[in-house]
Design an enzyme around this catalytic site. Structure first.
Site, PDB file in Angstrom:
ATOM      1  N   ASN A  33      -7.012  25.845 -55.032  1.00  0.00           N
ATOM      2  CA  ASN A  33      -5.936  26.486 -55.489  1.00  0.00           C
ATOM      3  C   ASN A  33      -4.703  25.596 -54.961  1.00  0.00           C
ATOM      4  O   ASN A  33      -3.411  26.100 -54.960  1.00  0.00           O
ATOM      5  CB  ASN A  33      -5.768  27.803 -54.790  1.00  0.00           C
ATOM      6  CG  ASN A  33      -5.813  28.034 -53.441  1.00  0.00           C
ATOM      7  OD1 ASN A  33      -6.096  27.193 -52.679  1.00  0.00           O
ATOM      8  ND2 ASN A  33      -5.267  29.321 -53.107  1.00  0.00           N
ATOM      9  N   ASP A  74     -24.611  32.096 -34.448  1.00  0.00           N
ATOM     10  CA  ASP A  74     -23.882  31.462 -33.424  1.00  0.00           C
ATOM     11  C   ASP A  74     -24.212  31.598 -32.223  1.00  0.00           C
ATOM     12  O   ASP A  74     -24.090  32.857 -31.592  1.00  0.00           O
ATOM     13  CB  ASP A  74     -22.424  31.654 -33.586  1.00  0.00           C
ATOM     14  CG  ASP A  74     -21.553  30.531 -33.048  1.00  0.00           C
ATOM     15  OD1 ASP A  74     -21.445  29.595 -33.402  1.00  0.00           O
ATOM     16  OD2 ASP A  74     -20.634  31.089 -32.405  1.00  0.00           O
ATOM     17  N   GLU A 112     -28.748  29.306 -32.983  1.00  0.00           N
ATOM     18  CA  GLU A 112     -28.212  27.956 -32.527  1.00  0.00           C
ATOM     19  C   GLU A 112     -28.695  28.232 -30.956  1.00  0.00           C
ATOM     20  O   GLU A 112     -28.276  28.846 -30.355  1.00  0.00           O
ATOM     21  CB  GLU A 112     -26.715  27.978 -32.549  1.00  0.00           C
ATOM     22  CG  GLU A 112     -26.051  26.877 -32.084  1.00  0.00           C
ATOM     23  CD  GLU A 112     -24.595  26.742 -31.885  1.00  0.00           C
ATOM     24  OE1 GLU A 112     -24.126  25.629 -31.735  1.00  0.00           O
ATOM     25  OE2 GLU A 112     -24.042  27.858 -31.580  1.00  0.00           O
TER      26      GLU A 112
END
Ligand code: NOJ
Ligand code: CA
Length: 618
Positions: free
Chosen positions: A73, A256, A310
Site C-alpha cells: 500500500n 522465540d 530457538e
C-alpha cells in the site's frame, strides 16, 4: 512436494517404502482437514530408516520477515497483502512451509518481538481479514504456515503489564518479575538493580519503575518485560492465545527464545564465570521441560503441528531434552553451532576452518538419535546474509557460486531446511557506513554502551555492525530493478534502505536467468523433495579432515529395495581442487552442479572449480 497432495503422497511413499495405510491417511491430510484441530497421537506408522515419518520432517521451510517482504500500500512497510501477492513465487520456488516472523500488534521496539496484543494483527501489516485471506491462499496452494510465538516476554504496552505495573497488589503483578532494588550508598534515592543480570540489548536487565518503586526484569529491551511462567495463570493465558491461532488453522509455531521461560529460583547474581555467557544459565532453568511438557499436553498434542524452538543458550546434548519425541516437548530446535561458527563476543569475528563446520555436523550425527530430528539453519533475521557470512560476495561470480554452494548444503544436510527470504537470490549484506543507517535496537543500544562510553571507536563499531548486524538481513526484498527494488512504490521511503545492489541482484532478473541462484535453489529444493534419502537417509562425512572440500553421502536403505546413494561435494573457496573420492564412493550420475557447463560424471576423481557444488547419485 511429498506430503501433499494426498494421493501423490500415498503413491510416492508406497513406491519407495513400506508404509502402513494409517500413516498415509494421517500424514496425507488435505489442506481443508488441516484447518480443523485433530489429535496427532497414536498413528500406526512404519519407520523409515528408523525414523517416524512426519510431514514437518519432509518440509522445506521459508522464513518471511513481513516488514521487508513486500509493501502493498505504499507506506514503505511490508505487509500481509504483500505476502499474499507473492505466494505463487514461493510455490514455484518449491518451499512448502512458511515461517512468518511476528505479525501481532506491537509498538515495534524490537520489530514485532515486543507484542502488545497477541490476538490482533499489527496495524502496519494489515487486518485480521488480511491474515485470514493470506492463510486461506497458503492452504489453497497446499502449503502450511507456522507463526512466531514470542512468550518469554511481552511489550510493556501489553495490558497485562499495564495492570502489573499499576500497583503492588494488582492481580497481574505476578505476571512479571518485580523486585526491590539494592541499597545505593552513594545515592540512597536511586536504588541499585536487584541482581547483576545484563540485558541482551546492553545495560542492566532491570528497569526501575517509579510508580511502585520496584524494578522489573527484561532480558531484552526495556520495553520487553519478561513473563513469569512460574505463575500458572501466565501459562494458561499463553496456552489460550496459542489455541486461538491454532483454531484459525495455523500449522505450528517458531518459539522465540523458548529455553528462557524458566528462571533460576531466587534470581541469584551470576558468577564471574556465568557472566561470560549468561544465556547458558538462563536457558537451563529447572522448570523449562516441565512447562514445555505441559504446553504439549494441553495444547500442541491436540493439533497436527510443527514446533521449532530457538535454542538460545543450550548445547546440542541439552537440546535433545526438548526434541526427543518420547519426551513430548517440541519437534525441533534451531541449533546455533553453524550460524555462530565465526562469531566471537558481540559482533567480533572468530576465525573458522571448514573442518570446524564439518565437526558440527559430524557431532550432530553422533549425538542425535532416531527419536530426535534436526534443522538445517544457516541464516535468519538475526544474522548476516548467508552468502556474506559463510560464502564470498567479493565478486559477482563468487557471490553466485558460493550462494549456490550454501543452498546445496542447506538442502542436503540432515534435518529440516530453513531458508531465509532473499537468500535464494544470493542477497548480500548492506554497505553500512554510519550509525543512522541502522534501525535495529541491538545496534543502537550497543552504540550507546560502547562508543558513547569510549570503550570502542566509532569506526570499529560500524565495521563490526556491518559485518554481523541484524539489519543486513532485514533490508527489503529485491524483487526487480525498478526504484525501491519493487519492494514498495517508487515514491515511497522504505522503512530500511534497499541494498543499492538491487539493480543487478533481484528476483525478476534471476527468474529470467537459468543459471541464477534462484533457479539453482529451485532445482535443489526439487531434488530434496524428490528423494527420501535427503530427508531420512544416513549422513556420512567422507573426509572430516579435508580443509577445502566438504564431501558427504546421504544413503537410504529400505528393506526389499535397492539402496539410494547420493554424494554431495562442495569446494569451499576460490581455489580449484582435484578430489579423489574414497573407496566405495562414486560420482555416478550428475544431478545438479553449481558451475554452468559441468558435465563430469561416472568418475572417482573430480576436478572442482572455485566454489563448485555438485550432487551425484550412484
Ligand atoms: C529472538 C528474535 O529472533 C530476535 O529478533 C528478538 O530480538 C529476540 N529473540 C527477542 O525477542
Ligand atoms: Ca505497507
Amino acid at each position: 512436494m511429498r506430503y501433499y497432495p494426498p494421493v501423490k503422497n500415498l503413491l510416492a511413499c508406497a513406491a519407495a517404502i513400506i508404509v502402513s495405510v494409517s500413516f498415509s491417511l494421517a500424514s496425507a491430510q488435505s489442506p481443508v482437514s488441516s484447518l480443523t484441530a485433530k489429535p496427532a497421537a497414536h498413528r500406526a506408522v512404519s519407520l523409515i530408516n528408523g525414523y517416524q515419518p512426519v510431514w514437518w520432517k519432509e518440509a522445506v521451510v521459508y522464513q518471511v520477515y513481513p516488514r521487508s517482504f513486500q509493501d502493498s500500500n505504499g507506506d514503505g512497510i511490508g505487509d500481509l497483502n504483500g505476502i499474499t501477492r507473492h505466494l505463487d513465487y514461493l510455490q514455484k520456488l518449491g518451499i512448502n512451509v512458511i515461517w512468518l516472523s511476528p505479525h501481532y500488534d506491537s509498538p515495534n521496539a524490537d520489530n514485532g518481538y515486543d507484542i502488545r496484543d497477541y490476538r490482533k494483527v499489527m496495524r502496519e501489516f494489515g487486518t485480521m481479514a488480511d491474515f485470514d485471506r493470506m492463510l486461506a491462499a497458503i492452504k489453497a496452494r497446499h502449503m502450511r504456515l507456522i507463526i512466531d510465538l514470542v512468550v518469554n516476554h511481552t511489550s510493556d504496552e501489553h495490558h497485562w503489564f499495564a495492570e502489573s505495573r499499576s500497583s503492588g497488589n494488582n492481580p497481574y503483578r505476578d505476571y512479571y518479575f518485580w523486585r526491590d532494588g539494592n541499597p545505593n550508598p552513594a545515592d540512597p534515592s536511586h536504588p541499585l538493580p536487584p541482581n547483576n543480570y545484563p540485558s541482551f540489548f546492553s545495560g542492566s536487565a532491570w528497569q526501575f519503575d517509579p510508580a511502585t518503586k520496584q524494578f522489573y526484569l527484561h532480558l531484552f529491551a526495556v520495553k520487553q518485560p519478561d513473563l513469569n511462567w512460574d505463575n500458572p495463570k501466565v501459562r494458561e493465558d499463553v496456552f489460550s492465545l496459542m489455541r486461538f491461532w491454532l483454531d484459525k488453522g495455523v500449522d505450528g509455531f517458531r518459539m522465540d527464545v523458548i529455553p528462557l521461560i524458566s528462571k533460576q529460583p531466587g534470581l541469584p547474581d551470576l558468577t564471574a564465570e556465568q557472566l561470560k555467557d549468561p544465556s547458558r544459565l538462563w536457558a537451563n532453568g529447572p522448570r523449562r521441560d516441565e512447562y514445555l511438557q505441559q504446553m504439549n499436553r494441553e495444547v500442541l498434542s491436540k493439533y497436527d503441528v510443527m514446533t521449532v524452538g530457538e535454542a538460545i543458550g543450550i548445547t546440542l546434548p541439552e537440546e535433545t531434552n526438548i526434541i526427543n519425541s518420547e519426551r513430548h516437548e517440541l519437534n525441533l530446535v534451531f541449533n546455533f553451532d553453524a550460524v555462530r561458527l565465526n562469531r566471537g563476543d558481540g559482533y567480533t569475528e572468530r576465525p573458522w576452518k571448514l573442518t570446524d563446520l564439518k565437526a558440527i555436523y559430524d557431532n550432530h550425527a553422533r549425538v542425535l538419535n532416531k527419536t530426535d530430528w534436526d534443522t538445517v539453519f544457516l541464516s535468519n533475521h538475526d544474522n548476516p546474509r548467508l552468502v556474506s557470512n559463510l560464502g564470498d560476495d567479493s565478486t559477482p561470480d563468487y557471490r553466485v557460486r558460493s550462494a549456490k554452494l550454501l543452498e546445496t548444503m542447506l538442502l542436503t544436510l540432515r534435518g529440516t531446511p530453513f531458508l531465509y527470504q532473499g537468500d535464494e537470490l544470493g542477497m548480500t549484506n548492506y554497505p553500512f557506513t554510519q550509525l543512522d543507517q541502522f534501525n535495529d535496537i541491538e545496534v543502537k543500544n550497543a552504540y550507546k554502551a560502547k562508543v558513547l562510553t569510549g570503550k570502542m571507536s566509532e569506526a570499529q563499531f560500524i565495521a563490526e555492525s556491518h559485518r554481523f548486524g541484524r539489519d543486513n538481513s532485514r533490508t527489503p526484498m529485491q524483487w526487480n530493478a525498478a526504484a525501491n527494488a519493487g519492494f514498495t512504490t517508487p515514491a515511497a521511503k522504505p522503512w530500511l534502505a534497499v541494498n543499492p545492489n538491487y539493480t543487478s541482484i533481484n528476483a525478476a532478473q534471476e527468474m529470467a536467468d537459468p543459471n541464477s541462484v534462484y533457479h539453482y535453489t529451485q532445482r535443489a529444493i526439487a531434488l530434496h523433495h524428490a528423494h527420501m534419502a535427503f530427508v531420512y537417509g544416513d549422513y556420512q562425512d567422507l573426509d572430516p579432515t579435508n580443509t577445502q572440500v566438504f564431501a558427504y553421502t546421504r544413503t537410504l536403505t529400505v528393506p526389499g529395495k535397492p539402496a539410494q546413494h547420493f554424494l554431495v561435494v562442495l569446494n569451499f573457496g576460490e581455489k580449484p581442487a582435484e578430489y579423489a573420492l574414497p573407496e566405495g564412493v562414486k560420482a555416478g550420475k550428475l544431478l545438479l552442479g553449481s558451475v554452468p557447463g559441468t558435465t563430469e560424471a561416472s568418475t572417482a576423481t573430480l576436478h572442482l572449480a572455485a566454489w563448485d557444488a555438485r550432487i551425484y547419485t550412484y
